[in-house]
Enzyme design. Structure first.
Site, PDB file in Angstrom:
ATOM      1  N   HIS A 204      57.225 -10.371  11.667  1.00 51.97           N
ATOM      2  CA  HIS A 204      55.817 -10.733  11.921  1.00 51.97           C
ATOM      3  C   HIS A 204      55.235  -9.894  13.071  1.00 51.97           C
ATOM      4  O   HIS A 204      54.821 -10.428  14.101  1.00 51.97           O
ATOM      5  CB  HIS A 204      55.703 -12.242  12.227  1.00 51.97           C
ATOM      6  CG  HIS A 204      54.326 -12.789  11.978  1.00 51.97           C
ATOM      7  ND1 HIS A 204      54.088 -14.069  11.527  1.00 51.97           N
ATOM      8  CD2 HIS A 204      53.110 -12.228  12.120  1.00 51.97           C
ATOM      9  CE1 HIS A 204      52.783 -14.262  11.410  1.00 51.97           C
ATOM     10  NE2 HIS A 204      52.173 -13.155  11.759  1.00 51.97           N
TER      11      HIS A 204
ATOM     12  N   GLU B  17      59.672 -19.039   9.654  1.00 53.36           N
ATOM     13  CA  GLU B  17      59.786 -18.026  10.705  1.00 53.36           C
ATOM     14  C   GLU B  17      60.288 -18.667  11.991  1.00 53.36           C
ATOM     15  O   GLU B  17      59.782 -19.742  12.346  1.00 53.36           O
ATOM     16  CB  GLU B  17      58.425 -17.364  10.940  1.00 53.36           C
ATOM     17  CG  GLU B  17      57.961 -16.573   9.722  1.00 53.36           C
ATOM     18  CD  GLU B  17      56.597 -15.891   9.925  1.00 53.36           C
ATOM     19  OE1 GLU B  17      56.066 -15.909  11.051  1.00 53.36           O
ATOM     20  OE2 GLU B  17      56.079 -15.353   8.948  1.00 53.36           O
TER      21      GLU B  17
ATOM     22  N   ARG C 247      50.383 -14.530   5.429  1.00 50.70           N
ATOM     23  CA  ARG C 247      51.157 -15.697   5.842  1.00 50.70           C
ATOM     24  C   ARG C 247      52.236 -15.947   4.794  1.00 50.70           C
ATOM     25  O   ARG C 247      51.969 -15.830   3.585  1.00 50.70           O
ATOM     26  CB  ARG C 247      50.260 -16.949   5.953  1.00 50.70           C
ATOM     27  CG  ARG C 247      49.408 -17.019   7.214  1.00 50.70           C
ATOM     28  CD  ARG C 247      50.244 -17.236   8.465  1.00 50.70           C
ATOM     29  NE  ARG C 247      49.461 -17.321   9.680  1.00 50.70           N
ATOM     30  CZ  ARG C 247      49.127 -16.292  10.460  1.00 50.70           C
ATOM     31  NH1 ARG C 247      49.512 -15.066  10.156  1.00 50.70           N
ATOM     32  NH2 ARG C 247      48.430 -16.471  11.565  1.00 50.70           N
TER      33      ARG C 247
HETATM   34  C1  8YV Z   1      50.431 -12.640  15.093  1.00 52.95           C
HETATM   35  C2  8YV Z   1      48.810 -13.004  13.182  1.00 52.95           C
HETATM   36  O1  8YV Z   1      51.188 -13.485  14.410  1.00 52.95           O
HETATM   37  O2  8YV Z   1      46.652 -12.971  14.098  1.00 52.95           O
HETATM   38  C3  8YV Z   1      47.397 -13.462  13.277  1.00 52.95           C
HETATM   39  O3  8YV Z   1      47.008 -14.356  12.493  1.00 52.95           O
HETATM   40  O4  8YV Z   1      49.498 -13.383  12.306  1.00 52.95           O
HETATM   41  C4  8YV Z   1      49.388 -12.030  14.172  1.00 52.95           C
HETATM   42  O5  8YV Z   1      48.478 -11.275  14.780  1.00 52.95           O
HETATM   43  C5  8YV Z   1      50.132 -13.517  16.237  1.00 52.95           C
HETATM   44  O6  8YV Z   1      48.869 -13.611  16.536  1.00 52.95           O
HETATM   45  C6  8YV Z   1      51.102 -13.279  17.371  1.00 52.95           C
HETATM   46  O7  8YV Z   1      50.469 -13.108  18.581  1.00 52.95           O
END
Ligand code: 8YV
Length: 323
Positions: free
Chosen positions: A286, A267, A238
């Site tokens: 991301h 973001e 993150r």
């Molecule tokens: C994607 C993520 O951002 O699962 C998470 O925590 O950061 C990523 O897999 C998100 O889930 C987009 O679908």
């Protein structure tokens, strides 16, 4: 028994939507229109469940959602949940652990290779027509194999990276975690050190911790100063785990060699962010879990969890704080 009513707040695969329609009464956002908070509040007034990505589930939202019982994240990270507010309103929250580990680990290996071996930079240069015969001095990078990888946060994804790095690339693995990870030590020869030692000794440092009050700006000026000058920093967890201004400063002053980033404090990233203008920084939007199969699996896991919870059957993927 009447079906629970749910709100689908983000686009999901068709077969997952079909599954939800079989088990629930569905309200779905019109994705041709921009998301408006007022519109969302209007919808959530009378739904039992929400399935979404990254929506802030806080006091402000929950005070409008009089019937709400459960919120399902299509993500493993759940820093969008205000856990205290959810406890207060008796809301169950679920997430998608496990199904994305290997995919995110692939992305992280990609960032390690792309930063160390300068692949994105070389690609840009080649496409700009700058390849000159006989010039063997350009794009000299750092070997990935047999270098040292420092993993801060040795959970499931950290383990998957350690597996690739150690068994595939013969890298030495150093790690720091709140708890020791015996599996990583036994299978991938990972050595448990203090965070400072991991930073000081690694050629590549990656963070893979959830975002919480404890990990906010875990990597700051002091931490970047501890890293070797020729080391690379990798983040696909993150953005706010890193003090981005401190990272930018460390890169500008040449105190680290480069960075591979899939996540940012803001973001989508601001167009003026200096990171976008640095050749030694790989910036991804991301996409850590972004393969078709994994995103399908995440959406289906999230949908099933929502239905299970709304039908009172409980679920394996309720976030630990709300079990
Ligand atoms: C994607 C993520 O951002 O699962 C998470 O925590 O950061 C990523 O897999 C998100 O889930 C987009 O679908």
């Amino acid at each position: 028994m009447s079906k629970p009513k749910i709100f689908i707040a983000n686009p999901i695969p068709g077969f997952v939507e079909d599954y939800l329609r079989e088990n629930c009464e569905v309200v779905i956002w019109d994705f041709s229109k921009p998301k408006k908070f007022d519109g969302i509040l209007e919808i959530i007034k009378d739904v039992d469940g929400i399935i979404q990505v990254g929506m802030k589930i806080d006091e402000n939202l929950l005070s409008h959602a009089k019937k709400l019982k459960a919120v399902s994240n299509i993500s493993v990270g759940y820093n969008n949940f205000d856990v205290e507010a959810m406890k207060k309103y008796n809301i169950i929250g679920t997430h998608t652990p496990g199904v994305l580990d290997e995919t995110v680990a692939d992305t992280i290996m990609g960032l390690i290779i792309n930063t160390g071996r300068r692949l994105c930079e070389a690609d840009r240069d080649t496409k700009n027509g700058n390849w000159q015969k006989g010039d063997v001095s350009k794009f000299l990078g750092k070997d990935i194999h047999q270098s040292t990888l420092g993993i801060i946060g040795m959970g499931r994804i950290g383990e998957c990276v350690a597996k690739r790095a150690n068994l595939g690339f013969d890298m030495d693995i150093l790690y720091y975690n709140r708890k020791r990870n015996k599996l990583a030590e036994e299978k991938y020869n990972a050595k448990y050190l203090s965070m400072d030692e991991v930073l000081q000794k690694s050629d590549f440092v990656m963070v893979m911790t959830p975002l919480s009050d404890e990990t906010y700006h875990l990597m700051g000026e002091r931490e970047f100063n501890l890293m070797k000058k020729d080391a690379f920093f990798i983040n696909a967890s993150r953005g706010p785990v890193v003090d981005e201004l401190a990272l930018i400063k460390a890169l500008e002053e040449g105190r680290i060699a480069g960075a591979g980033l899939d996540v940012f404090e803001k973001e989508p990233i601001d167009k003026n962010n200096p990171l976008l203008r640095m050749d030694n920084v790989v910036t991804l939007p991301h996409i850590g879990s972004a393969t078709e199969k994994t995103r399908d699996d995440m959406a289906m896991l999230a949908a099933k969890a929502l239905v299970e919870v709304l039908e009172g059957r409980g679920s394996d993927v309720i976030i630990p704080e709300l079990r």
